[in-house]
Design a protein around this motif. Structure first.
Motif, PDB file in Angstrom:
ATOM      1  N   ASP A 135      60.946  52.357  73.519  1.00  0.00           N
ATOM      2  CA  ASP A 135      62.335  52.804  73.682  1.00  0.00           C
ATOM      3  C   ASP A 135      62.590  53.497  75.016  1.00  0.00           C
ATOM      4  OD1 ASP A 135      60.790  54.977  73.156  1.00  0.00           O
ATOM      5  OD2 ASP A 135      62.180  55.929  71.754  1.00  0.00           O
ATOM      6  N   ASP A 136      61.614  53.433  75.933  1.00  0.00           N
ATOM      7  CA  ASP A 136      61.793  53.993  77.281  1.00  0.00           C
ATOM      8  C   ASP A 136      62.405  52.910  78.167  1.00  0.00           C
ATOM      9  OD1 ASP A 136      61.718  55.221  79.719  1.00  0.00           O
ATOM     10  OD2 ASP A 136      59.523  55.367  79.850  1.00  0.00           O
ATOM     11  N   PHE A 137      63.731  52.777  78.088  1.00  0.00           N
ATOM     12  CA  PHE A 137      64.401  51.666  78.777  1.00  0.00           C
ATOM     13  C   PHE A 137      64.316  51.805  80.292  1.00  0.00           C
ATOM     14  CE2 PHE A 137      66.948  51.972  74.707  1.00  0.00           C
ATOM     15  CZ  PHE A 137      66.250  50.935  74.096  1.00  0.00           C
ATOM     16  N   PHE A 138      64.372  53.037  80.808  1.00  0.00           N
ATOM     17  CA  PHE A 138      64.230  53.235  82.257  1.00  0.00           C
ATOM     18  C   PHE A 138      62.834  52.796  82.700  1.00  0.00           C
ATOM     19  CE2 PHE A 138      63.118  55.527  86.074  1.00  0.00           C
ATOM     20  CZ  PHE A 138      64.274  55.472  86.842  1.00  0.00           C
ATOM     21  N   GLY A 139      61.801  53.229  81.951  1.00  0.00           N
ATOM     22  CA  GLY A 139      60.431  52.839  82.291  1.00  0.00           C
ATOM     23  C   GLY A 139      60.235  51.337  82.208  1.00  0.00           C
ATOM     24  N   GLN A 140      60.838  50.695  81.175  1.00  0.00           N
ATOM     25  CA  GLN A 140      60.725  49.238  81.033  1.00  0.00           C
ATOM     26  C   GLN A 140      61.386  48.531  82.212  1.00  0.00           C
ATOM     27  OE1 GLN A 140      59.047  47.610  78.836  1.00  0.00           O
ATOM     28  NE2 GLN A 140      58.966  48.720  76.907  1.00  0.00           N
ATOM     29  N   ALA A 141      62.535  49.032  82.655  1.00  0.00           N
ATOM     30  CA  ALA A 141      63.234  48.421  83.793  1.00  0.00           C
ATOM     31  C   ALA A 141      62.388  48.519  85.054  1.00  0.00           C
ATOM     32  CB  ALA A 141      64.586  49.100  84.002  1.00  0.00           C
ATOM     33  N   ASP A 142      61.826  49.701  85.308  1.00  0.00           N
ATOM     34  CA  ASP A 142      60.978  49.885  86.485  1.00  0.00           C
ATOM     35  C   ASP A 142      59.748  48.997  86.408  1.00  0.00           C
ATOM     36  OD1 ASP A 142      60.355  51.333  88.958  1.00  0.00           O
ATOM     37  OD2 ASP A 142      58.700  52.180  87.809  1.00  0.00           O
ATOM     38  N   TYR A 143      59.177  48.852  85.205  1.00  0.00           N
ATOM     39  CA  TYR A 143      57.972  48.035  84.997  1.00  0.00           C
ATOM     40  C   TYR A 143      58.253  46.564  85.326  1.00  0.00           C
ATOM     41  CZ  TYR A 143      54.367  45.555  82.309  1.00  0.00           C
ATOM     42  OH  TYR A 143      53.357  44.713  81.925  1.00  0.00           O
ATOM     43  N   TYR A 144      59.320  46.005  84.760  1.00  0.00           N
ATOM     44  CA  TYR A 144      59.612  44.583  85.008  1.00  0.00           C
ATOM     45  C   TYR A 144      60.086  44.345  86.444  1.00  0.00           C
ATOM     46  CZ  TYR A 144      58.885  43.391  80.136  1.00  0.00           C
ATOM     47  OH  TYR A 144      58.309  43.166  78.916  1.00  0.00           O
ATOM     48  N   ASN A 145      60.700  45.345  87.074  1.00  0.00           N
ATOM     49  CA  ASN A 145      61.057  45.211  88.490  1.00  0.00           C
ATOM     50  C   ASN A 145      59.800  45.074  89.347  1.00  0.00           C
ATOM     51  OD1 ASN A 145      62.976  45.389  90.795  1.00  0.00           O
ATOM     52  ND2 ASN A 145      61.869  47.273  91.201  1.00  0.00           N
ATOM     53  N   HIS A 146      58.769  45.874  89.047  1.00  0.00           N
ATOM     54  CA  HIS A 146      57.502  45.765  89.776  1.00  0.00           C
ATOM     55  C   HIS A 146      56.864  44.386  89.570  1.00  0.00           C
ATOM     56  CE1 HIS A 146      57.588  50.109  90.539  1.00  0.00           C
ATOM     57  NE2 HIS A 146      56.628  49.882  91.411  1.00  0.00           N
ATOM     58  N   LEU A 147      56.842  43.904  88.318  1.00  0.00           N
ATOM     59  CA  LEU A 147      56.274  42.572  88.065  1.00  0.00           C
ATOM     60  C   LEU A 147      57.030  41.507  88.859  1.00  0.00           C
ATOM     61  CD1 LEU A 147      55.528  42.550  84.209  1.00  0.00           C
ATOM     62  CD2 LEU A 147      54.026  43.162  86.101  1.00  0.00           C
ATOM     63  N   GLY A 148      58.344  41.613  88.900  1.00  0.00           N
ATOM     64  CA  GLY A 148      59.141  40.667  89.679  1.00  0.00           C
ATOM     65  C   GLY A 148      58.777  40.715  91.155  1.00  0.00           C
ATOM     66  N   ASN A 149      58.536  41.935  91.705  1.00  0.00           N
ATOM     67  CA  ASN A 149      58.155  42.066  93.113  1.00  0.00           C
ATOM     68  C   ASN A 149      56.858  41.323  93.403  1.00  0.00           C
ATOM     69  OD1 ASN A 149      60.350  43.633  93.759  1.00  0.00           O
ATOM     70  ND2 ASN A 149      59.301  45.576  93.457  1.00  0.00           N
ATOM     71  N   PHE A 150      55.840  41.521  92.545  1.00  0.00           N
ATOM     72  CA  PHE A 150      54.566  40.855  92.762  1.00  0.00           C
ATOM     73  C   PHE A 150      54.723  39.340  92.742  1.00  0.00           C
ATOM     74  CE2 PHE A 150      52.844  44.848  90.586  1.00  0.00           C
ATOM     75  CZ  PHE A 150      52.569  45.459  91.788  1.00  0.00           C
ATOM     76  N   LEU A 151      55.509  38.822  91.784  1.00  0.00           N
ATOM     77  CA  LEU A 151      55.676  37.368  91.658  1.00  0.00           C
ATOM     78  C   LEU A 151      56.493  36.800  92.815  1.00  0.00           C
ATOM     79  CD1 LEU A 151      56.309  37.295  87.823  1.00  0.00           C
ATOM     80  CD2 LEU A 151      54.427  36.151  88.990  1.00  0.00           C
ATOM     81  N   ARG A 152      57.554  37.529  93.241  1.00  0.00           N
ATOM     82  CA  ARG A 152      58.369  37.031  94.370  1.00  0.00           C
ATOM     83  C   ARG A 152      57.548  36.975  95.650  1.00  0.00           C
ATOM     84  NH1 ARG A 152      61.568  39.610  98.171  1.00  0.00           N
ATOM     85  NH2 ARG A 152      61.332  41.613  97.127  1.00  0.00           N
ATOM     86  N   LEU A 153      56.748  38.007  95.902  1.00  0.00           N
ATOM     87  CA  LEU A 153      55.916  38.021  97.100  1.00  0.00           C
ATOM     88  C   LEU A 153      54.829  36.953  97.031  1.00  0.00           C
ATOM     89  CD1 LEU A 153      55.588  41.886  97.503  1.00  0.00           C
ATOM     90  CD2 LEU A 153      56.865  40.346  98.989  1.00  0.00           C
ATOM     91  N   ASP A 154      54.430  36.564  95.802  1.00  0.00           N
ATOM     92  CA  ASP A 154      53.403  35.538  95.632  1.00  0.00           C
ATOM     93  C   ASP A 154      53.990  34.136  95.708  1.00  0.00           C
ATOM     94  OD1 ASP A 154      50.615  34.941  95.106  1.00  0.00           O
ATOM     95  OD2 ASP A 154      51.255  34.236  93.139  1.00  0.00           O
ATOM     96  N   GLY A 155      55.314  34.026  95.819  1.00  0.00           N
ATOM     97  CA  GLY A 155      55.940  32.714  95.968  1.00  0.00           C
ATOM     98  C   GLY A 155      56.444  32.109  94.665  1.00  0.00           C
ATOM     99  N   SER A 156      56.302  32.819  93.525  1.00  0.00           N
ATOM    100  CA  SER A 156      56.788  32.312  92.230  1.00  0.00           C
ATOM    101  C   SER A 156      58.203  32.839  91.985  1.00  0.00           C
ATOM    102  CB  SER A 156      55.831  32.740  91.113  1.00  0.00           C
ATOM    103  OG  SER A 156      54.538  32.220  91.326  1.00  0.00           O
ATOM    104  N   THR A 157      59.139  32.397  92.819  1.00  0.00           N
ATOM    105  CA  THR A 157      60.498  32.954  92.794  1.00  0.00           C
ATOM    106  C   THR A 157      61.220  32.742  91.464  1.00  0.00           C
ATOM    107  OG1 THR A 157      60.629  32.587  95.183  1.00  0.00           O
ATOM    108  CG2 THR A 157      62.686  33.008  94.026  1.00  0.00           C
TER     109      THR A 157
END
Length: 641
Positions: free
Chosen positions: A176-198
Motif C-alpha cells: 500500500d506504499d503507492f509513492f514507493g511503488q511509483a518510484d520503484y517502477y520508475n527506476h525499472l523503466g529507467n534501466f530498461l530504457r537505457l538498455d534499449g527495451s523502450t
C-alpha cells in the motif's frame, strides 16, 4: 547523545525565527550538527554562501579553542556545504582528512561522514572508491547489506543494475506504499530504457504514473506540503520519461504533452538538483518539433540558456542544432555544429572508453571480492557450527560409553544416525565444491561469449570501413547486409553473457534489440512501422537462437527495404513465437506491405536472402512456408523442434 535531539525538536517548533538564526541560538555543537543534517530545505531563507561563512566562523572558533571534537563536526558541515555548491573535490578533500580519524568518531558522525564520501565519489565517478565506502558502512554496522545498482547503471550494466535494484529494494516496499511503488517502477523503466527495451520501459513508466496518481488522489492519508511537492516532482520525472520513450519510438506528437508537463512539474517542485532532467526533456521536445517541421518551437527549446551539465546532453544539443540548420538550409552553421559534435565525441571517446573499461574491471573485481568475503564469512560460520557439532558429538559419545552395556540395541541406532549425519555433511561439502566449479565455468563461458561478441563487432566495424571505401552501390548494399547479419549473431552472444542463465536466450528482449539494430542500419526506413513482437516467456538455446536471429534479420530487413515503397505510415509487422510443447514451437512473421512479386519463385533460386533462410530452416529441422497469395502483404511460418 539522545537527549539533545529531543531538545532540538522543541526549540525548532517553539520559534518562528529563520533556520539560520535558530542554528546560531543552539547551545552545543552536537545540537547544531543534528539541526544542520536533519533540517529539510536548509537553504530556504539563506544561501549556501551565507551558511558557509557561518560554519567557517564556528570552525575558526573551535580551532582557536583547540576543541578537536567541535573541529571535526564543523569540518563535516563545511564539507557538506561544498558538496551542495557542487565543489566535490574540495568536499572530498575535507572528508578524506576526517576519514583518517574515523576510529575516534562516534557512530553518528561516522555515518554522516561515510554518506557524504559516498555522494562525492558518485558525483566524481570514482566507483571503486564508492564501493569501498559502502563496504566500510557494512563493516561498521551502519547498513546491513550493500547495493551497487546505481554504480552498475553508471557503468552501462543496466540489466545487472536492474537485478540488483530488484533484489535490494522490492522487499522493502509495502503493497500500500503507492509513492514507493511509483518510484520503484520508475527506476525499472529507467534501466530498461537505457538498455534499449523502450516498449517494455514505457509499460513500467505507465504503471509508475498509475501509482503516483493514486497516491495524489488518495484522501485517506494526510500529506504534508513537502510530501505533496515530492509527489508532484516524481510525477513530473515519470511524465518526462514517458515522453522520452515516445520520442525513441518516433511518436513525436504523443511525446510533447508529457515532456512539457514533466518540465513544468520539475521546475515547480525542485532545485537545481534536477536541472539535468529539465535539459533532457527540453532537448527531447526540440527533437519532436524539428521532426514535425515546427522550427520556431524547436529553437525555443534550443536556446543558449539551456544548461547542458552532462557531456551526453551537450552532444545531443549540438546534433540537434546541426539538424536544425540543415533543415533550414543553413549548411554552413549545420556543418559547424556537426564538426563541433564530432570533435567533442572524438576527444572524450577514447579516454572515456579506457576509463570506463578500467572502472568496470575494478568494480567487477571488487564485487567479486565482496562476494568472496561473504562466502568466507559463511564458511567461517559453517566451520564454527561444525566445531560445535563435533563437540556435541564428543559429549554424546561419553554418554553412550557409560550406557554401552545396557543399551547395545539403542547404540546401534545411534551409530546409524551419526553415520547418516556424516554422509550428509560429506554430500554437502561435495555439493559446495561442485557449485564453486560451476560458478567458475559460468564465468569463463561468459568471458568467451563476451570475446566472441567483441570479435563479431570488430568484423562489423571492418565491413563499415570497407563500405566507406567502396563506390559500387551493389557492393555497399551487400556489405551492409553482411554487417547486419554479423550484428544479429553478436547480439546473441551479448545477451548470453549478460544473462544469469548461459544456456538460453530470452527471445522477447532479443527480438526488440535486434529490431533496433536493423533500424539503425536502414536509417531512412522502418521508423513509422508498427512492430508487434509476441514472444514473451519464450526462451531458446544458442543452437536455435542464432538461426532464428539471422532469419529475423533477413525478414525485417526485407520488410524495411521492399515492403513499403510508397511510405510506411500504415506499415505493420507481426512477429510471433510460441511453445507448442516441451521441445516444439511455432514461428510466424507477417507484414502488410506490397507482398512478393509474381516471379518470386524464380528469384528465390538466385536470392541469397531466400537461400539463406531456407538453409537456416534446415538447421532448425523444418521447412520455411511462404504465403505468396496473402490478401495483404506476405506471411512466413514454420513449426520447429
Amino acid at each position: 547523545m539522545l537527549l539533545f535531539f529531543s531538545g532540538y525538536g522543541q526549540s525548532a517548533n517553539a520559534t518562528d525565527q529563520s533556520l539560520f538564526h535558530q542554528f546560531q541560538e543552539l547551545a552545543t555543537t552536537d545540537e547544531k550538527m543534528a539541526f544542520f543534517f536533519n533540517e529539510e530545505d536548509l537553504y530556504r531563507e539563506n544561501s549556501t554562501y551565507d551558511w558557509l561563512e557561518l560554519i567557517t566562523i564556528n570552525l575558526n572558533a573551535a580551532i582557536k579553542n583547540d576543541d578537536q571534537d567541535d573541529i571535526k563536526r564543523f569540518q563535516l558541515m563545511q564539507a557538506r556545504i561544498f558538496y551542495d555548491l557542487g565543489d566535490y573535490d574540495k568536499s572530498l578533500a575535507i572528508t578524506k582528512e576526517l576519514m583518517e580519524q574515523i576510529e575516534d568518531l562516534d557512530i553518528y558522525l561516522s555515518s554522516k561522514l561515510l554518506d557524504l564520501m559516498d555522494d562525492n565519489y558518485g558525483q566524481l565517478t570514482m566507483y571503486p572508491e564508492q564501493i569501498d565506502i559502502r563496504e566500510k558502512k557494512r563493516e561498521m554496522g551502519i547498513m546491513e547489506s550493500v547495493a551497487f545498482y546505481d554504480i552498475y547503471s553508471n557503468l552501462g550494466m543496466y540489466r545487472k543494475a536492474m537485478d540488483d535494484y530488484i533484489a535490494n529494494v522490492k522487499k522493502n516496499i509495502e503493497e500500500d506504499d503507492f509513492f514507493g511503488q511509483a518510484d520503484y517502477y520508475n527506476h525499472l523503466g529507467n534501466f530498461l530504457r537505457l538498455d534499449g527495451s523502450t516498449p517494455t520501459a514505457l509499460s513500467y513508466y505507465k504503471k509508475a504514473k498509475g501509482y503516483i496518481d493514486v497516491y495524489l488522489e488518495s484522501v485517506t492519508r494526510r500529506k504534508s506540503e513537502k510530501m505533496l511537492a515530492d509527489s508532484d516532482l516524481l510525477k513530473g520525472v515519470i511524465e518526462g520519461n514517458i515522453g522520452k520513450c515516445h520520442v525513441d519510438l518516433k511518436q513525436y506528437e504523443e511525446a510533447i504533452p508529457f515532456l512539457e508537463s514533466g518540465i513544468k512539474k520539475i521546475k515547480e517542485n525542485s532545485d537545481r538538483a534536477y536541472s539535468s532532467e529539465i535539459t533532457e526533456n527540453s532537448l527531447a521536445i526540440s527533437e519532436c518539433y524539428l521532426q514535425l517541421k515546427n522550427y520556431e518551437k524547436a529553437t525555443d527549446y534550443l536556446s543558449d540558456n539551456l544548461q547542458t551539465s552532462t557531456t551526453e546532453n551537450l552532444l545531443k544539443k549540438n546534433r540537434l542544432l546541426s539538424l536544425y540548420y540543415e533543415l533550414t538550409q543553413d549548411y554552413k552553421n549545420s556543418s559547424h555544429y556537426l564538426r563541433r559534435e564530432i570533435r567533442i565525441r572524438d576527444s572524450i571517446s577514447e579516454n572515456e572508453s579506457q576509463l570506463r573499461q578500467q572502472q568496470l574491471s575494478t568494480v567487477m573485481m571488487q564485487n567479486l571480492k565482496y562476494s568472496q568475503d561473504m562466502v568466507a564469512e559463511q564458511k567461517l560460520a559453517l566451520e564454527k557450527q561444525r566445531t560445535e557439532n563435533l563437540e556435541k558429538d564428543k559429549r554424546n559419545s561419553l554418554v553412550l560409553i557409560s550406557l554401552l552395556f545396557t543399551l547395545l540395541g539403542f547404540a546401534g541406532l545411534v551409530y546409524a544416525y551419526l553415520k547418516s549425519i556424516k554422509n550428509q555433511r560429506l554430500i554437502a561439502e561435495q555439493k559446495y565444491i561442485i557449485e564453486n566449479s560451476l560458478v567458475e565455468k559460468d564465468s569463463l563461458l561468459k568471458e568467451i561469449h563476451h570475446r566472441v561478441k567483441n570479435n563479431l563487432q570488430m568484423v562489423s566495424s571492418l565491413l563499415s570501413l570497407q563500405t566507406k571505401n567502396t563506390r559500387s552501390k551493389a557492393a555497399i548494399e551487400a556489405l551492409e547486409e553482411g554487417k547486419s547479419r554479423v550484428k544479429a549473431m553478436a547480439l546473441i552472444h551479448q545477451k548470453l553473457y549478460q544473462n544469469e542463465d548461459l544456456s538460453v536466450i530470452e527471445m522477447q528482449s532479443y527480438i526488440e534489440s535486434l529490431i533496433n539494430s536493423v533500424q539503425s542500419v536502414y536509417k531512412k526506413g522502418g521508423h513509422n512501422i508498427n512492430i508487434t513482437v509476441d514472444a514473451e516467456g519464450v526462451e531458446l538455446d544458442i543452437d536455435r537462437a542464432i538461426p532464428f536471429g539471422l532469419m529475423l534479420n533477413e525478414l525485417v530487413s526485407n520488410s524495411f527495404k521492399y515492403a513499403f515503397p510508397h511510405g510506411d505510415e500504415n506499415g505493420k509487422i507481426y512477429i510471433h513465437i510460441r511453445k507448442t510443447g516441451e521441445q516444439e514451437g511455432y514461428f510466424e512473421y507477417a507484414d502488410n506491405g506490397v507482398g512478393l512479386p509474381e516471379d518470386s519463385e524464380e528469384r528465390a533460386n538466385t536470392s541469397m536472402g531466400i537461400r539463406l533462410m531456407n538453409r537456416l530452416a534446415n538447421q532448425l529441422q523444418t521447412t520455411l512456408n511462404i504465403d505468396r497469395h496473402a490478401e495483404d502483404g506476405v506471411r512466413y511460418w514454420f513449426n520447429f523442434k
